[in-house]
Write a protein that holds these residues in place. Sequence first.
Motif, mmCIF file in Angstrom:
data_model
loop_
_atom_site.group_PDB
_atom_site.id
_atom_site.type_symbol
_atom_site.label_atom_id
_atom_site.label_comp_id
_atom_site.label_asym_id
_atom_site.label_seq_id
_atom_site.Cartn_x
_atom_site.Cartn_y
_atom_site.Cartn_z
ATOM 1 N N SER A 1 34.267 32.109 42.030
ATOM 2 C CA SER A 1 33.809 32.899 43.135
ATOM 3 C C SER A 1 32.094 33.255 42.803
ATOM 4 N N ALA B 1 45.486 31.303 30.520
ATOM 5 C CA ALA B 1 44.292 31.558 31.443
ATOM 6 C C ALA B 1 43.537 32.980 30.662
ATOM 7 N N GLU C 1 40.536 29.089 44.731
ATOM 8 C CA GLU C 1 41.087 28.247 43.602
ATOM 9 C C GLU C 1 40.908 27.024 43.731
ATOM 10 N N LYS D 1 38.281 34.996 45.805
ATOM 11 C CA LYS D 1 38.008 34.014 45.140
ATOM 12 C C LYS D 1 38.556 32.700 45.567
ATOM 13 N N GLU E 1 42.667 28.355 34.574
ATOM 14 C CA GLU E 1 43.829 28.301 33.936
ATOM 15 C C GLU E 1 44.088 26.876 33.425
ATOM 16 N N THR F 1 31.262 32.595 39.115
ATOM 17 C CA THR F 1 32.034 32.925 38.135
ATOM 18 C C THR F 1 33.250 32.049 38.069
ATOM 19 N N GLY G 1 37.358 31.284 36.256
ATOM 20 C CA GLY G 1 38.262 31.668 35.154
ATOM 21 C C GLY G 1 39.440 30.367 35.438
HETATM 22 P P1 ADP Z 1 47.485 32.671 39.237
HETATM 23 O O1 ADP Z 1 48.439 31.904 38.197
HETATM 24 O O2 ADP Z 1 48.162 33.654 40.271
HETATM 25 O O3 ADP Z 1 46.624 31.763 40.058
HETATM 26 P P2 ADP Z 1 46.052 33.874 37.020
HETATM 27 O O4 ADP Z 1 46.110 35.260 36.518
HETATM 28 O O5 ADP Z 1 46.995 33.036 36.009
HETATM 29 O O6 ADP Z 1 46.778 33.694 38.479
HETATM 30 O O7 ADP Z 1 44.984 33.247 37.083
HETATM 31 C C1 ADP Z 1 43.780 33.930 37.821
HETATM 32 C C2 ADP Z 1 42.523 33.398 37.095
HETATM 33 O O8 ADP Z 1 41.566 33.628 38.367
HETATM 34 C C3 ADP Z 1 42.121 34.168 35.972
HETATM 35 O O9 ADP Z 1 41.545 33.637 35.099
HETATM 36 C C4 ADP Z 1 41.299 35.548 36.504
HETATM 37 O O10 ADP Z 1 40.417 36.041 35.701
HETATM 38 C C5 ADP Z 1 40.338 34.600 37.545
HETATM 39 N N1 ADP Z 1 39.682 35.417 38.768
HETATM 40 C C6 ADP Z 1 40.127 36.503 39.079
HETATM 41 N N2 ADP Z 1 38.783 36.999 39.704
HETATM 42 C C7 ADP Z 1 37.813 36.214 39.600
HETATM 43 C C8 ADP Z 1 36.489 35.789 40.365
HETATM 44 N N3 ADP Z 1 36.076 36.865 40.974
HETATM 45 N N4 ADP Z 1 35.854 34.672 39.942
HETATM 46 C C9 ADP Z 1 36.493 33.747 39.185
HETATM 47 N N5 ADP Z 1 37.665 33.820 38.602
HETATM 48 C C10 ADP Z 1 38.308 34.914 38.975
#
Ligand code: ADP
Length: 698
Positions: free
Chosen positions: A325, A274, A448, A446, A194, A190, A192
Amino acid sequence: MVKVPEIFGTSVFNEQIMKSRLPKDTYKAMKKTIEEGLPLNIDVANVVAAAMKDWAIEKGATHFTHWFQPLTGVTAEKHDSFISPTAEGGVIMEFSGKELVRGEPDASSFPSGGLRATFEARGYTAWDPTSFAFIKDDTLCIPTAFCSYSGDALDKKTPLLRSMEAISKQAVRILRLFGHTAQPLTVKTTVGPEQEYFLIPVELYNQRKDLIYTGRTLFGAKPPKGQELEDHYFGAIKPRVSAYMKELDEELWKLGVLAKTKHNEVAPAQHELAPIFTTTNLATDHNQLTMEIMQKVAKKHGLVCLLHEKPFAGVNGSGKHNNWSISTNTGINLLEPGDTPAENAQFLLFLAAVIKAVDDHQDLLRISVATAGNDHRLGANEAPPAVVSMFLGDELNEIIESIASGSEYAGKEKVQMEIGVDVLPKFPKDSTDRNRTSPFAFTGNKFEFRMLGSANSIACANIMLNTAVADALCDFADRLEKASDFKTELSALIKETIIAHKRIIFNGNGYDDAWIAEAESRGLLNLKSTPEAMEKLLDQKNKDLMLKFGVMTLAEIQSRHEILLDNYSKIINIEALTMIDMARKDILPAITTYLKELSDTAISIKSVAPDLDLAFETTTIAKLSKLQGSIATKIDVLEEAVLEVKEISEVLTQACAYRDKVFAAMQDLRAAVDSAEAITAAKYWPFPTYGELLFGVK
Ligand code: ADP
Ligand code: MG
């Protein structure tokens, strides 16, 4: 007022629509195809196509297109209308299963890196039913893969789907060993992403050839203020930008993109969007769509959205954070520490796999983000360095350390750490200490990956990541499947893996020069530029990896190597030619005009008041005409470098020469021009300055 749940997904032929519009049997067959990747037969495809067409026409669509992601990194489409002539001389609207499933765009001008012989210039596109069709610009868009007739992938989607399959297969082998019995059992990665971007007024953009031709400013003296006060980060959003963001969200929601957070970023005029994470394949399609819609909506608001990684020197560039993740179809996030010791043992094994993957395949991760634009950011103290390392956070790091040394874990719950599955402590679930300088950071459940450039397709990074982790999981499964005692072997495996790959873990400040020196002493790679990184793609280990998991063929790897290097060279070439054009046709003449004004003024003053001090005029004339001479020389040097490097035929040698000769000459020319800008009267400067672009100051 917009009612979000009502507009969400209204432009998408999603499961809900399928369920309501397809006969039961067809819907069931479609669902099986989506979930298990089973091929669709043509009768089913015909029924789906007819339903899709009716739905699209009701929504005002007149055309359809196969929507694909060639190796240029942007998406491509070729529109056909639904019309078909009738015997009576009229038309009816038609769309067949064949047209849905397969297309043949004239694709001879997409880069293929030698994959497609000219006699078979046409590639073909094949429907990817796992990504929903959608309507954009009154056109039904069908997400497709793009291949040559000999079956080579000419796109980014195909290897991505293959890499997802690879990691699923290997992860399932591991899960079976942990006693997961679900049928079917599959795993999906998965993501997400930003997305950072800049917004600038269109009327200023239109006055700068560099922005128009290259997406970044090639000249520009520093304004008195940059981002040092950090007053833009999370600051109040200006009304014009706010209206833009609102419309952007709405357009994305209609397309089923889960746009979630938006805020101002560190640099002036910089912002971020995001979405909520989804399956990697869909997240990749959605990110491509997001980048496209961002640019389109900006125009409606009199703005231009810059996705280049480094539009302005001296302020932060834009990146993309790939939150990644692995989850099972039964709803378990495999990178989430669990509640029981057994779940934690499983978590630790997947964590160990990621650690091993990132260490073993640092080069591939670096390669996956290598572009001319991103080279400006990596290692420039605003983004992660070009060295790949991992951050685990204090608590998890302590656990890892204690496993490696066999010592006691001194964390919240003091338990002897022997990885005996039964004696594992409960993990702290939320490791909130965030390290913004790490290229690859664990953030609780997850990872980053932060090295991606804002304009990159996220496909490449995820292809490499999925395949690298599949490789580690495969090694683990090979060993564990043979074990006579699973628990003992598991403990030994986790411990050995951590010890062998600990060098990749770094929890300190990644922007610190001392880290780069230490990384080198740890034997980590520091691939500073795109040519250096791309050279590694052809290493035997990388070919073996891609072949082992069927993610890319040798020809596909070779073609990507060629296309990416060629693209790097072309970008620098366009930038160099743009600089030469601007400097010769706009900057030198502007300086001449200002020099004339200064000289005329000096002569006039002298004629009425011969004794007056003309120090300002004379020193400025002296400085500026000297700079003008130097600019003229530097233009010639740059031009010669371009001519020389253009002649080189081998792609890697040529890319290196563009970096060492052309790019170096560009920097030199820029320095002289920026010095001249600083002492030229504002009204003579031929295009908007950094002050205007970033702060609206004339
Ligand atoms: P930050 O700026 O603190 O890094 P954000 O909320 O801007 O946090 O971004 C976090 C991203 O990670 C979002 O797109 C969220 O959907 C994604 N995310 C959360 N859980 C998972 C997961 N299990 N797998 C992939 N992405 C995830
Ligand atoms: Mg982030």
